[in-house]
Scaffold this motif. Sequence first.
Motif, PDB file in Angstrom:
ATOM      1  N   ALA B 210       0.841  -1.205   0.000  1.00  0.00           N
ATOM      2  CA  ALA B 210       0.000   0.000   0.000  1.00  0.00           C
ATOM      3  C   ALA B 210       0.870   1.245   0.000  1.00  0.00           C
ATOM      4  O   ALA B 210       2.086   1.161   0.175  1.00  0.00           O
ATOM      5  CB  ALA B 210      -0.901  -0.009   1.236  1.00  0.00           C
ATOM      6  N   GLN B 211       0.245   2.415  -0.166  1.00  0.00           N
ATOM      7  CA  GLN B 211       1.008   3.656  -0.110  1.00  0.00           C
ATOM      8  C   GLN B 211       1.277   4.011   1.350  1.00  0.00           C
ATOM      9  O   GLN B 211       0.394   3.846   2.202  1.00  0.00           O
ATOM     10  CB  GLN B 211       0.226   4.776  -0.778  1.00  0.00           C
ATOM     11  N   ASN B 212       2.486   4.487   1.621  1.00  0.00           N
ATOM     12  CA  ASN B 212       2.873   4.947   2.955  1.00  0.00           C
ATOM     13  C   ASN B 212       2.431   4.045   4.097  1.00  0.00           C
ATOM     14  O   ASN B 212       1.621   4.433   4.927  1.00  0.00           O
ATOM     15  CB  ASN B 212       2.301   6.354   3.223  1.00  0.00           C
ATOM     16  N   PRO B 213       2.932   2.829   4.130  1.00  0.00           N
ATOM     17  CA  PRO B 213       2.569   1.972   5.263  1.00  0.00           C
ATOM     18  C   PRO B 213       3.177   2.524   6.549  1.00  0.00           C
ATOM     19  O   PRO B 213       4.223   3.175   6.524  1.00  0.00           O
ATOM     20  CB  PRO B 213       3.195   0.625   4.895  1.00  0.00           C
ATOM     21  N   ARG B 214       2.506   2.283   7.680  1.00  0.00           N
ATOM     22  CA  ARG B 214       3.059   2.703   8.971  1.00  0.00           C
ATOM     23  C   ARG B 214       4.080   1.657   9.402  1.00  0.00           C
ATOM     24  O   ARG B 214       3.718   0.588   9.880  1.00  0.00           O
ATOM     25  CB  ARG B 214       1.940   2.829   9.994  1.00  0.00           C
TER      26      ARG B 214
END
Lengths: 296, 252
Positions: B210-214
């Motif tokens: 995904a975009q910008n995973p934590r």
Amino acid sequence: MRSRTTRTFWLFVGPFAVGLLLFTYLPIAWSSYLSFFDARNTVTPTEFVGLGNYVDILTDRAFLDSIGTFTVFAAFIVPTTVVLSLVLALLVNRIRVARAFFRSVFFLPFACSYVVASLVWKMSLFSGVDSGVANTVLGWFGADPQAWVGTVDPPLYWVVLVTARLWLQLGFYMILFIAALQRIPTHLYEAAWIDGASPGWQTFRHITLPGLRGALVAVLTLNLINAYQAFDEFYNILGDSRGYPPFARPPLVYLYYTSLGSGGQDLGRGSAGAVVLALVIALVTLLSGRVLRRPT
Amino acid sequence: MMRLLRWLALIPATVLFLVPFVALGVQAWPALGDVFSYKEIPFARSLVNSTVVAVLQTVGQVVLCSLAGYGLARIPYRHAPKVLYAVVATLMVPTAVTFVPSFVVVSSLGWLSDLRGLVVPGLFSAVNVFLFRQYFLDFPVPLEEAGRLDGLSRWGVYWRVVVPNSTGFVAAIAVIDFIGSWNQFLWPLVIAQDSSTWTVQVALSSLLTAQNPRTTLLFAAATVSILPIVGVFTLLQRYLVRGVAETGLTGQ
């Protein structure tokens, strides 16, 4: 009497046999059938296209590239894996203290999934930021930090993909080699020693290596088939929310997007691709078997 | 001299093999407590799904494949060699190549995003049948004959004599099956299209791509996902090693 034997046999084998027919033989037959039809978004197609799907897939640059790329990948990863896992097996087999500990350490990655390894490799070890593990080590030697998977030129993503796969699979093959090493009768080594063979290279060349022949063929074959079926770490390391990039694309990623992707499911073409891939794997395995069986 | 060289190779190799685990643990540590607070994905649910799939698949594979292996090894049915040939022939077909055709069958059965679709197609392992057959060929016949003399049927002998005397081998196969099932990715990715049926590998992958995973939370989730397997690995390594060694022998 005969009918009772028959009944007992099927009592034991029947449940498995039904499953094998339904989930192995039927899919292969159905898929071969689909490969001759226009089967876009349907599994019960009506329009026969002959070899159309095969022509399509064999003239598709993307598919040919992925087969070619993975032949190179296999040609690199298979010998590397064989040599390194054999070295680990020899090291672990020779030491006297803490043998179980070292065996566990090298085997432990087998417990780790390709998804988790991809995560560690992509976001920690080979993270593109300066504080990534690999970049920190490069910094110690005064080298510039690299973007790793973040750039196509130079293609350093191969370092990331190959090291992940090696870490995950070396232990498994090491265990196979250790099992084979322990099967070589000790009296052969004693005889060699009495005959005056030096304990290093000579013994290895004339006793150990011939004794490992079966295991070598097993490791090579398993590893070769696995290399062409790579999917997990490629999908997770190189793929992102935009899909998969147009390079380093495994055949299975290609088939996945062709037959099941959101942009229209072309099961006819996907099935044709699966047939072609199966044939390529069979051919390469046969050829490598030929080479190995050649007397040395 | 050789000895020194050996240790000079072993120590760095050990460090290299452990670094990824350390990297995982260090990044995960601060967020380990928050791992079930995920809103983007049903993380707890995916752990339950993985557990159910892995347990059902392991038990199902061991039962079905050991029965078939025993039948092929021991029951003198005249077509048994042909059946064995039909089983072994499927070993030549790479499993991952059949995922498109298997998807076709499973979707026709209406088993997409369904537990049955995740579990059932993986139950029929030709490799396992072959391994069990090889094992049962070497099983001591006098033990079985003693059971027969006590009035047991073939079925009775199998469950009361053969299985209780084969626990080591069964455990070896079961451990390999369990780890394989827990870690598999491609098949659940294809079948579990609805997030409520995701296994933990699919859930992790959806975050990773995904975009910008934590990052920290993702590492914590990954750590939780490998704990059951590391546990199995540590406790049952003896069986696992035996299982891997047996698998390798099929190639010869």
